[in-house]
Structure formats: C-alpha cells, structure tokens
Design a protein around this motif. Structure first.
Motif, PDB file in Angstrom:
ATOM      1  N   UNK A   8      -8.353  -9.178  26.231  1.00  0.00           N
ATOM      2  CA  UNK A   8      -8.701 -10.273  27.125  1.00  0.00           C
ATOM      3  C   UNK A   8      -7.975 -11.551  26.690  1.00  0.00           C
ATOM      4  N   UNK A   9      -8.154 -12.590  27.470  1.00  0.00           N
ATOM      5  CA  UNK A   9      -7.551 -13.905  27.225  1.00  0.00           C
ATOM      6  C   UNK A   9      -6.034 -13.808  27.025  1.00  0.00           C
ATOM      7  N   UNK A  10      -5.395 -13.025  27.882  1.00  0.00           N
ATOM      8  CA  UNK A  10      -3.947 -12.889  27.846  1.00  0.00           C
ATOM      9  C   UNK A  10      -3.297 -14.138  28.428  1.00  0.00           C
ATOM     10  N   UNK A  11      -2.310 -14.655  27.720  1.00  0.00           N
ATOM     11  CA  UNK A  11      -1.533 -15.797  28.211  1.00  0.00           C
ATOM     12  C   UNK A  11      -0.061 -15.504  27.970  1.00  0.00           C
ATOM     13  N   UNK A  12       0.753 -15.797  28.967  1.00  0.00           N
ATOM     14  CA  UNK A  12       2.197 -15.619  28.851  1.00  0.00           C
ATOM     15  C   UNK A  12       2.859 -16.940  29.227  1.00  0.00           C
ATOM     16  N   UNK A  13       3.654 -17.456  28.313  1.00  0.00           N
ATOM     17  CA  UNK A  13       4.379 -18.702  28.541  1.00  0.00           C
ATOM     18  C   UNK A  13       5.872 -18.441  28.404  1.00  0.00           C
ATOM     19  N   UNK A  14       6.659 -19.084  29.238  1.00  0.00           N
ATOM     20  CA  UNK A  14       8.107 -19.018  29.133  1.00  0.00           C
ATOM     21  C   UNK A  14       8.583 -20.402  28.709  1.00  0.00           C
ATOM     22  N   UNK A  16      11.846 -22.281  27.436  1.00  0.00           N
ATOM     23  CA  UNK A  16      13.304 -22.281  27.241  1.00  0.00           C
ATOM     24  C   UNK A  16      13.878 -20.864  27.172  1.00  0.00           C
ATOM     25  N   UNK A  17      13.343 -19.976  28.005  1.00  0.00           N
ATOM     26  CA  UNK A  17      13.863 -18.617  28.060  1.00  0.00           C
ATOM     27  C   UNK A  17      13.239 -17.658  27.070  1.00  0.00           C
ATOM     28  N   UNK A  18      12.363 -18.151  26.205  1.00  0.00           N
ATOM     29  CA  UNK A  18      11.683 -17.266  25.272  1.00  0.00           C
ATOM     30  C   UNK A  18      10.243 -17.087  25.721  1.00  0.00           C
ATOM     31  N   UNK A  19       9.811 -15.824  25.810  1.00  0.00           N
ATOM     32  CA  UNK A  19       8.426 -15.540  26.187  1.00  0.00           C
ATOM     33  C   UNK A  19       7.521 -15.681  24.975  1.00  0.00           C
ATOM     34  N   UNK A  20       6.360 -16.278  25.204  1.00  0.00           N
ATOM     35  CA  UNK A  20       5.300 -16.372  24.200  1.00  0.00           C
ATOM     36  C   UNK A  20       4.081 -15.674  24.797  1.00  0.00           C
ATOM     37  N   UNK A  21       3.645 -14.617  24.153  1.00  0.00           N
ATOM     38  CA  UNK A  21       2.510 -13.838  24.647  1.00  0.00           C
ATOM     39  C   UNK A  21       1.383 -13.959  23.639  1.00  0.00           C
ATOM     40  N   UNK A  22       0.204 -14.279  24.143  1.00  0.00           N
ATOM     41  CA  UNK A  22      -0.986 -14.468  23.312  1.00  0.00           C
ATOM     42  C   UNK A  22      -2.114 -13.666  23.950  1.00  0.00           C
ATOM     43  N   UNK A  23      -2.865 -12.930  23.145  1.00  0.00           N
ATOM     44  CA  UNK A  23      -3.989 -12.158  23.678  1.00  0.00           C
ATOM     45  C   UNK A  23      -5.027 -11.938  22.581  1.00  0.00           C
ATOM     46  N   UNK A  42       1.970  -2.149  16.650  1.00  0.00           N
ATOM     47  CA  UNK A  42       2.130  -1.243  17.795  1.00  0.00           C
ATOM     48  C   UNK A  42       2.287  -2.038  19.097  1.00  0.00           C
ATOM     49  N   UNK A  43       1.475  -3.070  19.270  1.00  0.00           N
ATOM     50  CA  UNK A  43       1.574  -3.925  20.462  1.00  0.00           C
ATOM     51  C   UNK A  43       2.932  -4.624  20.490  1.00  0.00           C
ATOM     52  N   UNK A  44       3.370  -5.148  19.354  1.00  0.00           N
ATOM     53  CA  UNK A  44       4.680  -5.810  19.283  1.00  0.00           C
ATOM     54  C   UNK A  44       5.798  -4.867  19.723  1.00  0.00           C
ATOM     55  N   UNK A  45       5.759  -3.626  19.250  1.00  0.00           N
ATOM     56  CA  UNK A  45       6.796  -2.656  19.632  1.00  0.00           C
ATOM     57  C   UNK A  45       6.757  -2.366  21.130  1.00  0.00           C
ATOM     58  N   UNK A  46       5.558  -2.214  21.687  1.00  0.00           N
ATOM     59  CA  UNK A  46       5.428  -1.959  23.123  1.00  0.00           C
ATOM     60  C   UNK A  46       6.009  -3.105  23.945  1.00  0.00           C
ATOM     61  N   UNK A  47       5.669  -4.319  23.569  1.00  0.00           N
ATOM     62  CA  UNK A  47       6.125  -5.488  24.321  1.00  0.00           C
ATOM     63  C   UNK A  47       7.634  -5.640  24.204  1.00  0.00           C
ATOM     64  N   UNK A  48       8.162  -5.535  23.002  1.00  0.00           N
ATOM     65  CA  UNK A  48       9.601  -5.719  22.810  1.00  0.00           C
ATOM     66  C   UNK A  48      10.410  -4.594  23.448  1.00  0.00           C
ATOM     67  N   UNK A  59      -1.464 -12.053  18.495  1.00  0.00           N
ATOM     68  CA  UNK A  59      -2.650 -11.274  18.826  1.00  0.00           C
ATOM     69  C   UNK A  59      -3.790 -11.746  17.942  1.00  0.00           C
ATOM     70  N   UNK A  60      -4.858 -12.181  18.581  1.00  0.00           N
ATOM     71  CA  UNK A  60      -6.070 -12.608  17.872  1.00  0.00           C
ATOM     72  C   UNK A  60      -7.004 -11.395  17.811  1.00  0.00           C
TER      73      UNK A  60
END
Length: 104
Positions: A8-14, A16-23, A42-48, A59-60
């Motif tokens: 839950x509480x997923x946030x995606x920010x772009x 300057x062309x770099x994605x920041x994902x927080x969940x 594991x989550x990092x590998x999936x996202x990348x 990831x919190x």
C-alpha cells in the motif's frame, strides 16, 4: 509472493527523468531484518527488470497484525490468529491508498 501480506501507499515520482518509487510492504512480524532485505531486493529486481536501472526504490517494511491473518498465505506461521481465507487483491486502486487495506 506468499510473504507479501499487503502492499500500500505506493507513490511514483518522475524527477528529471529518474523514477522514484516508494511503497509500504507488510511482511510477517517475526521476519528478521535479513529476511526483509531479501524481499526488498526481490522487489528492486522486479522493478528494474521492467523499468531499467534509472529507478530509485524505497520500500518501507511493516510487520503484520492479527487482523491480516485471513489474507496471509504463510503456511508455517506460528503466530496465526485466524484461518487463511484469501489473498488480498492488489490493484492500482488499492495500492495507492495510504493505509493498509487488508482488513479481516
């Protein structure tokens, strides 16, 4: 993964062309830090694998609560308070919410 009880509480920010994902990820409360780190990796590998290396992931980790047992498929849980009923369905509508949505 059966270890993932809630996301839950997923946030995606772009920025300057770099994605920041927080969940926020709910794991079994008895997990060690090393167990949680494996799940984060594991989550990092999936996202990348899907978005490339120019992604920053935060990831919190939260420990589970008794009311989440009905959504937890961990078969060997030694602190289960209620029988497993079904997995929580994660959709774009639910994972954006700031609070845990797996309520028994």
């Amino acid at each position: 993964r059966h270890e993932w009880i809630d996301i839950h509480h997923l946030r995606v920010l772009n920025h300057s062309g770099q994605l920041h994902i927080d969940a926020h990820l709910t794991l079994p409360v008895y997990y060690l830090v090393s167990d949680a780190e494996k799940e984060i990796e594991h989550i990092n590998r999936l996202i990348k694998a899907n978005f490339g290396d120019d992604v920053e992931v935060f990831i919190h980790i939260e420990g589970c609560n008794a009311h989440e047992c009905v959504h937890c498929s961990m078969g060997d849980c030694h602190i289960r308070h209620a029988a497993y009923i079904h997995r929580q369905e994660w959709t774009l509508d639910t994972i954006w919410k700031a609070n845990k949505h797996a309520h028994g």
